[in-house]
Design a protein around this motif. Sequence first.
Motif, mmCIF file in Angstrom:
data_model
loop_
_atom_site.group_PDB
_atom_site.id
_atom_site.type_symbol
_atom_site.label_atom_id
_atom_site.label_comp_id
_atom_site.label_asym_id
_atom_site.label_seq_id
_atom_site.Cartn_x
_atom_site.Cartn_y
_atom_site.Cartn_z
ATOM 1 N N ARG A 69 -5.737 -9.062 -9.958
ATOM 2 C CA ARG A 69 -6.600 -8.546 -8.891
ATOM 3 C C ARG A 69 -7.587 -9.629 -8.436
ATOM 4 N N GLN B 22 0.855 -1.193 0.000
ATOM 5 C CA GLN B 22 0.000 0.000 0.000
ATOM 6 C C GLN B 22 0.889 1.240 0.000
ATOM 7 N N SER C 21 -12.230 9.170 -11.195
ATOM 8 C CA SER C 21 -11.961 9.537 -9.797
ATOM 9 C C SER C 21 -11.314 10.923 -9.714
ATOM 10 N N ARG C 22 -11.368 11.478 -8.520
ATOM 11 C CA ARG C 22 -10.819 12.814 -8.322
ATOM 12 C C ARG C 22 -9.313 12.847 -8.585
ATOM 13 N N LYS C 23 -8.615 11.786 -8.191
ATOM 14 C CA LYS C 23 -7.152 11.772 -8.398
ATOM 15 C C LYS C 23 -6.818 11.889 -9.889
ATOM 16 N N ARG D 84 -4.554 9.787 -0.613
ATOM 17 C CA ARG D 84 -5.367 8.591 -0.385
ATOM 18 C C ARG D 84 -4.472 7.376 -0.561
ATOM 19 N N THR D 85 -4.939 6.246 -0.007
ATOM 20 C CA THR D 85 -4.163 5.004 -0.124
ATOM 21 C C THR D 85 -4.472 4.324 -1.454
ATOM 22 N N VAL D 86 -3.437 3.803 -2.103
ATOM 23 C CA VAL D 86 -3.630 2.943 -3.278
ATOM 24 C C VAL D 86 -2.718 1.723 -3.132
ATOM 25 N N LEU D 87 -2.990 0.708 -3.939
ATOM 26 C CA LEU D 87 -2.089 -0.437 -4.025
ATOM 27 C C LEU D 87 -1.044 -0.150 -5.101
ATOM 28 N N HIS E 54 -3.460 1.620 -10.083
ATOM 29 C CA HIS E 54 -4.630 1.535 -10.960
ATOM 30 C C HIS E 54 -5.842 2.069 -10.222
ATOM 31 N N THR E 55 -6.731 2.657 -10.979
ATOM 32 C CA THR E 55 -7.816 3.377 -10.329
ATOM 33 C C THR E 55 -8.987 3.573 -11.278
HETATM 34 C C1 LIG Z 1 -5.858 -0.249 1.705
HETATM 35 C C2 LIG Z 1 -6.512 0.546 0.610
HETATM 36 C C3 LIG Z 1 -6.128 0.301 -0.707
HETATM 37 C C4 LIG Z 1 -6.728 1.025 -1.741
HETATM 38 N N1 LIG Z 1 -6.305 0.804 -3.024
HETATM 39 C C5 LIG Z 1 -6.818 1.537 -4.023
HETATM 40 C C6 LIG Z 1 -6.319 1.396 -5.355
HETATM 41 O O1 LIG Z 1 -5.395 0.616 -5.647
HETATM 42 N N2 LIG Z 1 -6.896 2.148 -6.328
HETATM 43 C C7 LIG Z 1 -7.893 3.045 -6.050
HETATM 44 O O2 LIG Z 1 -8.357 3.706 -6.972
HETATM 45 N N3 LIG Z 1 -8.372 3.216 -4.804
HETATM 46 C C8 LIG Z 1 -7.857 2.498 -3.783
HETATM 47 N N4 LIG Z 1 -8.304 2.689 -2.504
HETATM 48 C C9 LIG Z 1 -9.356 3.713 -2.277
HETATM 49 C C10 LIG Z 1 -8.696 5.101 -2.271
HETATM 50 O O3 LIG Z 1 -7.982 5.289 -1.052
HETATM 51 C C11 LIG Z 1 -9.690 6.255 -2.484
HETATM 52 O O4 LIG Z 1 -10.691 6.251 -1.498
HETATM 53 C C12 LIG Z 1 -10.361 6.206 -3.853
HETATM 54 O O5 LIG Z 1 -9.452 5.792 -4.862
HETATM 55 C C13 LIG Z 1 -10.927 7.577 -4.223
HETATM 56 O O6 LIG Z 1 -9.877 8.533 -4.216
HETATM 57 P P1 LIG Z 1 -9.961 9.964 -4.946
HETATM 58 O O7 LIG Z 1 -11.391 10.446 -4.803
HETATM 59 O O8 LIG Z 1 -9.001 10.817 -4.193
HETATM 60 O O9 LIG Z 1 -9.593 9.768 -6.370
HETATM 61 C C14 LIG Z 1 -7.733 1.992 -1.455
HETATM 62 C C15 LIG Z 1 -8.089 2.234 -0.129
HETATM 63 C C16 LIG Z 1 -7.488 1.517 0.882
HETATM 64 C C17 LIG Z 1 -7.883 1.813 2.313
#
Ligand SMILES: Cc1cc2nc3c(=O)[nH]c(=O)nc-3n(C[C@H](O)[C@H](O)[C@H](O)COP(=O)(O)O)c2cc1C
Length: 196
Positions: free
Chosen positions: A113, A32, A67-69, A47-50, A62-63
Amino acid sequence: MIDLQADADPGDDPWELVADWLPADDDADRPQAVLSTTGADGYPNARTVLVSAVDRSGFAFHTHRSSRKVAELDVLPRAALVLSWPGSTRQLVVRGDVVPDADASAARVWAARSDHLRRLAWLNDDDLAARDRAGRVAAWAADVPTDAGSPPAPSWVGFRVAPVELTFWAGGADTASRRLQFRRDGSGWARRWLAG
Ligand SMILES: Cc1cc2nc3c(=O)[nH]c(=O)nc-3n(C[C@H](O)[C@H](O)[C@H](O)COP(=O)(O)O)c2cc1C
């Protein structure tokens, strides 16, 4: 594991440290990271991503396309990633330029995934989030292709953070924490030790 508190020279190539500290791409247990971007209002966002994959071109995540990011990266394609390890032993901070990830990499990551995360890519939107619990559970049962061989959902998009700076932090039990920072310098890297 390369120990930045040991006297052995960790070398001049940050990617060797990255390869040593992070799991290989085929390890299903993805690290993470906190991904930081610049919000449209000028405030940092995070925010957290993988971290889906790593090679010398950068750190992939990947997302959701809407999304906002993604909107923030469209305006300013620069980001920071913070990876940390349990027990305050290690931290890696990456700052860099964000570029689209290769289609082949996106397909590989999609296949790796879990069914749950593929379903999420198909179904997760603000309308679903605003429904009551029964509505959310019912919507979750929708018939969407979630097997590993299915093509990625249209929402699925990948990016790579191509570093201009990598800072490796090492905690210390019997001495101070310290950092080894690599900054892009032409086609190579300039390296320096910093206080932790
Ligand atoms: C442990 C964990 C892993 C996550 N991994 C991802 C990810 O790989 N990709 C993703 O888009 N969001 C992931 N999320 C959700 C994001 O943290 C975030 O809520 C979502 O992407 C929306 O973000 P944004 O509105 O800032 O774009 C993860 C959240 C957690 C808690």
